[in-house]
Structures are given as structure tokens and as C-alpha cells.
Design a protein around this motif. Structure first.
Motif, mmCIF file in Angstrom:
data_model
loop_
_atom_site.group_PDB
_atom_site.id
_atom_site.type_symbol
_atom_site.label_atom_id
_atom_site.label_comp_id
_atom_site.label_asym_id
_atom_site.label_seq_id
_atom_site.Cartn_x
_atom_site.Cartn_y
_atom_site.Cartn_z
ATOM 1 N N ALA A 482 0.810 -1.215 0.000
ATOM 2 C CA ALA A 482 0.000 0.000 0.000
ATOM 3 C C ALA A 482 0.844 1.266 0.000
ATOM 4 O O ALA A 482 0.583 2.204 -0.771
ATOM 5 C CB ALA A 482 -0.943 -0.008 1.204
ATOM 6 N N GLU A 483 1.866 1.313 0.845
ATOM 7 C CA GLU A 483 2.690 2.523 0.931
ATOM 8 C C GLU A 483 3.439 2.771 -0.376
ATOM 9 O O GLU A 483 3.481 3.898 -0.883
ATOM 10 C CB GLU A 483 3.680 2.383 2.096
ATOM 11 C CG GLU A 483 4.531 3.627 2.325
ATOM 12 C CD GLU A 483 5.434 3.482 3.547
ATOM 13 O OE1 GLU A 483 6.331 4.327 3.713
ATOM 14 O OE2 GLU A 483 5.242 2.518 4.325
ATOM 15 N N LYS A 484 3.997 1.723 -0.933
ATOM 16 C CA LYS A 484 4.731 1.844 -2.192
ATOM 17 C C LYS A 484 3.793 2.229 -3.326
ATOM 18 O O LYS A 484 4.109 3.091 -4.156
ATOM 19 C CB LYS A 484 5.415 0.512 -2.496
ATOM 20 C CG LYS A 484 6.197 0.468 -3.788
ATOM 21 C CD LYS A 484 6.826 -0.910 -3.957
ATOM 22 C CE LYS A 484 7.598 -1.016 -5.258
ATOM 23 N NZ LYS A 484 8.193 -2.369 -5.432
ATOM 24 N N MET A 485 2.609 1.615 -3.353
ATOM 25 C CA MET A 485 1.646 1.890 -4.405
ATOM 26 C C MET A 485 1.153 3.338 -4.329
ATOM 27 O O MET A 485 1.063 4.028 -5.356
ATOM 28 C CB MET A 485 0.463 0.924 -4.298
ATOM 29 C CG MET A 485 -0.566 1.037 -5.406
ATOM 30 S SD MET A 485 -1.972 -0.087 -5.154
ATOM 31 C CE MET A 485 -2.822 0.796 -3.825
ATOM 32 N N ASP A 486 0.846 3.802 -3.131
ATOM 33 C CA ASP A 486 0.374 5.180 -2.965
ATOM 34 C C ASP A 486 1.440 6.175 -3.408
ATOM 35 O O ASP A 486 1.129 7.202 -4.025
ATOM 36 C CB ASP A 486 -0.012 5.430 -1.506
ATOM 37 C CG ASP A 486 -1.262 4.661 -1.103
ATOM 38 O OD1 ASP A 486 -1.988 4.199 -2.000
ATOM 39 O OD2 ASP A 486 -1.494 4.509 0.109
ATOM 40 N N LYS A 487 2.690 5.873 -3.100
ATOM 41 C CA LYS A 487 3.790 6.759 -3.491
ATOM 42 C C LYS A 487 3.909 6.848 -5.010
ATOM 43 O O LYS A 487 4.050 7.935 -5.576
ATOM 44 C CB LYS A 487 5.102 6.259 -2.884
ATOM 45 C CG LYS A 487 6.333 7.076 -3.258
ATOM 46 C CD LYS A 487 7.572 6.535 -2.556
ATOM 47 C CE LYS A 487 8.820 7.323 -2.936
ATOM 48 N NZ LYS A 487 9.157 7.153 -4.371
ATOM 49 N N MET A 488 3.828 5.711 -5.679
ATOM 50 C CA MET A 488 3.972 5.703 -7.131
ATOM 51 C C MET A 488 2.788 6.377 -7.812
ATOM 52 O O MET A 488 2.953 7.091 -8.803
ATOM 53 C CB MET A 488 4.136 4.262 -7.622
ATOM 54 C CG MET A 488 5.407 3.583 -7.115
ATOM 55 S SD MET A 488 5.546 1.848 -7.611
ATOM 56 C CE MET A 488 5.959 2.044 -9.335
ATOM 57 N N LYS A 489 1.574 6.176 -7.290
ATOM 58 C CA LYS A 489 0.411 6.837 -7.885
ATOM 59 C C LYS A 489 0.443 8.343 -7.632
ATOM 60 O O LYS A 489 -0.008 9.128 -8.472
ATOM 61 C CB LYS A 489 -0.876 6.215 -7.341
ATOM 62 C CG LYS A 489 -1.141 4.816 -7.872
ATOM 63 C CD LYS A 489 -2.469 4.269 -7.387
ATOM 64 C CE LYS A 489 -2.730 2.890 -7.997
ATOM 65 N NZ LYS A 489 -4.016 2.303 -7.564
ATOM 66 N N LYS A 490 0.971 8.724 -6.493
ATOM 67 C CA LYS A 490 1.121 10.158 -6.228
ATOM 68 C C LYS A 490 2.093 10.777 -7.229
ATOM 69 O O LYS A 490 1.866 11.893 -7.722
ATOM 70 C CB LYS A 490 1.622 10.375 -4.796
ATOM 71 C CG LYS A 490 1.773 11.840 -4.411
ATOM 72 C CD LYS A 490 2.256 11.998 -2.986
ATOM 73 C CE LYS A 490 2.425 13.470 -2.629
ATOM 74 N NZ LYS A 490 2.913 13.631 -1.225
ATOM 75 N N GLU A 491 3.158 10.047 -7.554
ATOM 76 C CA GLU A 491 4.106 10.536 -8.561
ATOM 77 C C GLU A 491 3.428 10.672 -9.916
ATOM 78 O O GLU A 491 3.695 11.624 -10.667
ATOM 79 C CB GLU A 491 5.302 9.585 -8.655
ATOM 80 C CG GLU A 491 6.169 9.569 -7.404
ATOM 81 C CD GLU A 491 7.192 8.440 -7.421
ATOM 82 O OE1 GLU A 491 8.077 8.433 -6.544
ATOM 83 O OE2 GLU A 491 7.103 7.559 -8.309
#
Length: 582
Positions: A482-491
Motif C-alpha cells: 500500500a505505501e509503495k503503491m500510494d507513493k507511485m500513484k502520487k508521482e
């Protein structure tokens, strides 16, 4: 926390000691149904019911060649825009009665009463007991209900290695359930010597390609061809009330010298992937609220209305008209991969897409995000056309790699990707690179409607890599990563703000908020229904009768009226599991 069979719960990652190497497929999941109400949590999600076992069948190639003497469905052109929906029926039992039949839609041939399609359809595991091919011929009419022009039935009683096949054989087009208006126009044309014959025919070939090389022949599936369809929906343009400008895009309106507003079409995409979809990828809708089951089964007043609304939205978004693009590839290849990258606009603008993968490998997707505030669209439910069972669903996006031969940064390679990095060789300053090895597909299981099992992500990765040669595929678990996915989608979203088209697709309605999960969308619809004042019984009955009356008028030709043993009449849609009792 492990599930009843030691598997990870629906939509969650396995425990640390249970992680599978993405390079090798995971062990088969235990076969036991988990969609009953006795399990903990809401019913639905991953369903491990096995495919019924049967001996391997045969692979056949069906070719829908052409039709002659079709009725005149369009009074303005005294012609028709015909297409065919072919449905294959065999004796193989489905895993569940809600499983949809195998279907194939041809492209539309414009203004022809003697159309030539030459559309191929290769199907594996057709049983030795034969099959029944039902071809429904329609006239495409984006502004109205598509008129049926007739039916053709091809019946093969048995298959064997020495079966000779069918070579461009003609079959009469049956007028039952066809448009009376279209055939009346045809009769008038015959009387005035504008047409020669009243009775049409369709030409079909069936070729036996050999025994299917599968261990279990319990399900038939589409092998090819691999086709793609790009839809442009006028729905959002109409909601915004905007008109298209001139070809130069700079014409003025009136004497004020103001530029005409531009109408932006909403793009939806479908791609037929090469089957079979991995057997374990089998997910049912999750009953996180009582009204959800009613919506998927169209039972009750609210369930019927919500189901009809979502079916209508699916039809509008995946609308066929003159702007629809349709093309086939004989098999997965780099050209097919490049077409996928074109449909998602490569890595331009940091776009994020919502997708659904059907049980027969049809990959549907549209762009999503907070700027797409389409209030009625429960995303994955709409994409699946309110299907009870699908293979997989979630979101994905595309990134461009600086070094195509190096491993992506997620796999520990010394590499950069756009986004988040600023790298040369592509958008926004240069044209996209036309080589799939420069791109990576980041795909997840973020779907509240079906909650795909995270243990199946390695199989999803292998399936997409086989269908999109040359493309790097990275999978993410919406909970475990979740944390990694949220970071990449934010990018991705930040890149869209910097490079995107700055086009806001927004429905003028109750809310513009969107969620990566369908739960909030569906709950909001239900809450708003609950907040309304309870109508008088007389008004409820009138509303129900009116809604069903409209549905019957719009789709009367698709319905079969049957009477069960209790004497109650049921209206059966194309899926017998969706009924509305009168």
C-alpha cells in the motif's frame, strides 16, 4: 491472517514466509468455494471452485464471411450498418450459472445490405459432442436501440479428427425476433425494384485445427485473434454541453471573437487477450452491503434500478459508432504491445487507468482519477457490465525506463523511470519511443468490488507478459504494498499536473469525489436512496412498473417470456441469472 484453507484472505498479500517468487508461478490454490455466507467477512471475492474436469476438446476456427439481402434498417440511406454477435454454446458445464457465454462481436460494416466481415474466431476445448453457434445480426444505431436484423444458427452434432469441417456454407437468416420495420422497408424496396430478394443468407466456415493441448478440457476459451477496440463516448461531452470546434480548432463564435468550446470525448478501450486466463483467477463480487447482491442479480426495486443504471452506463461508455476503431492481430506480438501503449498514450501525462479482465480474456480499461468525477460510474462494476464473476480487476499505469535492457528500479536495477525522474527521449518534449522494452506496466489488484487475491498477482504478471511481448510488468498488492503503491500513484498524479492536458471530465451532478475502490461509490448511491423520503406504496408500484416498462420497450427483442411452475412470469435477459419477476 490466513484464510480457512491456509490461503491469504481476498485482496491481501500472503504472510512474509509465503511470498512467491514472481519469476515462477505460485502453487495452485486449494480448491474450495469461499463465496458462501458462512465465511468470515462479506461473501464474495476469490472463489476457488475448480473447473469441472473433462477430456481435452478440439480447437476450431470459425469464420463469419458475409451476409446477403439484409433488410433496410436506415430509412434515410435505404441501407444498414450491420454487425454480428456470435455466441458459442457447448455441453461443458460452467463453474457457476452466472458465468457468461463465449461471445465475439464483429466490426460494423457501414451502409451495406450485403456486408463482408471475414471475421475469424479461434476457440479451444470445444467438446467432441459438438456445439451450437448462434449469430445475431444487428444494425448499429448509436442514437437509438440497435435493431436486430435476424438470426443464424450453425449446429454441429459432433467433432472428431476426421470431421470435414464447413466451407463457406450459406445459412438462411431467420426473421423471428427481427425488426418488423426493417423488413417492411425491404418489402417496399422490392416492390419498387430497389432490391431483388426478400430472404437473406449468411455464409460461415468452421475449420478443425486439431486437439487442444490442455490437461483439462472443462472450459472453452478464445485463443484469437487478438483484437483491440477504441471507443469514444459522447456522454461526457453532452453532460458538459460543449460543442466540437472546427478542424483548425481556432474558429470564432458570433461577433464576439470568442473561441468555440472544445468537446472532449471519453476514451474507453477493449483488447482481446490470448487465452486461457489462469484457472485460479476467478473472483465474484463482494457483498459488502445488502443492496450489492440485489444490484448484481437485479432483484427488488432498488436492485433493479441500480443494475439498469450501471448496464446503461456500460453501454454508453463502450459505445459503438462511426468513430470506434477496430483492428485485429493474428497473435500476441510487439505490434499488439505498441497498440496497447498507444491506447494508454504511452507515458504522457501521468495517467492512471481502471481495468477489468473478464473470464475469457477481454481486457477493458479507461482512464480514472479524481478529475474524472463521473458520479454514477461504480468503476469496476461498470467495466464488467455488472458481471457476477470476472478474472481480475484493479488499476494500472505506464512508466518509461531510461535503460530498456536494465531491470526496472523496483527490481533493484540501476535505472530511472519517467515519472518520477526527468529523463530524455520521450514526452513531454519529444515523441514517444516506439519500442515496448522502454516501458513498464505497473498493475495492481485495487478493486473493492471483486477484491482479487494478491497471491494470484504472479500469475497475472505472467499472463500479461505473454500477451504483451517486450513490455516490463510489475505487480503491486493494494494492501501489502500500500505505501509503495500510494507513493507511485502520487508521482503519476504530480506528473499529470505538470504535463497533462488539464482537461476536467466532470459530471454536473451530486458529487465529484472518486475512490480507487468501488465501495464508496456504491455506498454513496445507496445512502442517497435511503435519504429520500419513502414514497407511498402507490407511487412505488407506479415507479417500478414504469421502469420495467421502459426496459421492456428498449430491449423487448432481447427478452424471452417464460412461465415457471408456480405460474409467475419472469423476464429473462441474455443472462438467465438476471431476472425480474412480474
Amino acid at each position: 491472517m490466513a484464510g480457512p484453507n491456509g490461503n491469504a484472505p481476498n485482496g491481501t498479500a500472503p504472510e512474509a514466509g509465503e511470498k512467491h517468487d514472481e519469476k515462477s508461478p505460485p502453487a495452485p490454490l486449494k480448491q474450495k468455494t469461499h463465496t458462501n455466507s458462512s465465511k468470515k467477512g462479506p461473501a464474495g471475492g476469490f472463489d476457488d471452485t475448480p473447473i469441472p474436469h473433462a477430456p481435452p476438446g478440439y480447437t476450431v476456427k470459425i469464420t463469419l464471411h458475409r451476409a446477403t439481402n439484409l433488410p433496410l434498417a436506415d430509412i434515410n440511406t435505404l441501407s444498414a450498418d450491420p454487425y454480428v454477435i456470435a455466441e458459442l454454446q457447448a455441453s461443458l458445464p460452467p463453474r457457476h450459472k452466472e458465468d457468461p457465454p463465449l461471445q465475439r462481436r464483429t466490426a460494423t460494416i457501414r451502409q451495406k445490405t450485403d456486408p463482408v466481415w471475414d471475421a475469424e474466431w479461434i476457440i479451444a476445448n470445444v467438446p467432441a459432442s459438438g456445439f451450437r453457434l448462434k449469430c445475431r445480426i444487428y444494425d448499429e444505431d448509436p442514437a437509438d436501440h440497435d435493431d436486430r436484423l435476424g438470426n443464424v444458427h450453425v449446429v454441429v452434432d459432433s467433432l472428431s479428427e476426421d470431421w470435414p469441417g464447413i466451407r463457406e456454407q450459406s445459412y438462411p437468416i431467420k426473421k423471428r425476433m427481427a425488426s418488423k420495420r426493417a423488413y417492411m422497408l425491404r418489402a417496399v424496396a422490392v416492390c419498387f425494384n430497389k432490391a431483388v430478394h426478400m430472404h437473406g443468407e449468411m455464409y460461415v466456415s468452421v475449420e478443425l485445427l486439431g486437439r487442444t493441448q490442455d490437461e483439462n478440457g472443462g472450459r472453452a476459451y478464445t485463443v484469437g485473434p487478438q483484437y483491440w477496440i477504441r471507443h469514444y463516448s459522447p456522454l461526457l461531452g453532452r453532460l458538459l454541453g460543449q460543442k466540437a470546434p472546427s478542424e483548425e480548432g481556432s474558429s470564432s463564435s458570433g461577433n464576439q471573437g470568442k473561441s468555440k468550446p472544445e468537446r472532449y470525448n471519453f476514451q474507453a478501450n477493449q483488447m482481446q487477450l490470448r487465452g486461457p486466463v489462469p484457472e485460479q483467477m476467478y473472483h465474484r463480487y463482494v457483498e459488502f452491503k445488502p443492496f450489492v447482491k440485489a444490484m448484481f442479480t437485479a432483484k427488488g426495486f432498488r436492485g433493479f434500478i441500480l443494475s439498469k443504471a450501471l448496464h446503461h452506463q456500460h453501454t454508453r461508455v463502450y459505445n459503438f459508432d462511426r468513430e470506434t476503431a477496430f483492428e485485429s492481430f493474428p497473435e500476441p506480438c510487439k505490434g499488439f504491445t505498441m497498440k496497447f501503449l498507444e491506447l494508454v498514450h504511452h507515458d504522457q501525462g501521468g495517467r492512471i487507468f481502471t481495468y477489468v479482465l473478464t473470464l475469457d480474456g477481454l481486457f477493458r480499461f479507461t482512464e480514472t482519477g479524481k478529475e474524472f468525477g463521473i458520479d454514477m460510474l461504480s468503476k469496476h462494476t461498470m467495466h464488467s457490465d455488472v458481471a457476477a464473476y470476472i478474472a481480475f480487476s484493479g488499476e494500472f499505469f505506464i512508466r518509461r525506463l531510461k535503460h530498456p535492457r536494465n531491470k526496472p528500479p523496483e527490481e533493484g536495477g540501476h535505472n530511472q523511470s519517467h515519472p518520477p525522474d526527468e529523463i530524455s527521449g520521450g514526452p513531454p518534449k519529444e515523441q514517444p519511443v516506439r519500442d515496448p522494452s522502454y516501458y513498464e506496466l505497473i498493475i495492481d489488484n485495487d478493486s473493492g468490488t471483486y477484491r482479487p487475491n494478491a497471491q494470484l498477482l504472479p500469475q497475472l504478471k505472467a499472463f500479461f507478459e505473454s500477451n504483451f511481448p517486450g513490455l516490463h510488468v510489475v505487480t503491486l498488492d493494494c494492501q501489502g504494498d500500500a505505501e509503495k503503491m500510494d507513493k507511485m500513484k502520487k508521482e503519476q498524479r504530480e506528473r499529470k499536473k505538470a504535463e497533462g492536458d488539464h482537461i476536467v471530465y466532470k459530471q454536473i451532478s451530486r458529487s465529484s469525489s472518486m475512490s480507487s475502490s468501488d465501495i464508496e461509490d456504491l455506498e454513496r448511491l445507496q445512502d442517497e436512496e435511503d435519504a429520500r423520503e419513502e414514497p407511498h406504496l402507490r407511487h412505488r408500484v407506479q415507479g417500478l412498473v414504469g421502469a420495467r416498462g421502459d426496459a421492456i420497450k428498449m430491449h423487448a427483442k432481447e427478452y424471452n417470456l417464460r412461465r415457471n411452475h408456480e405460474g409467475r412470469t419472469h423476464i429473462y435477459l441474455s443472462d438467465p441469472s438476471s431476472t425480474a419477476s412480474l
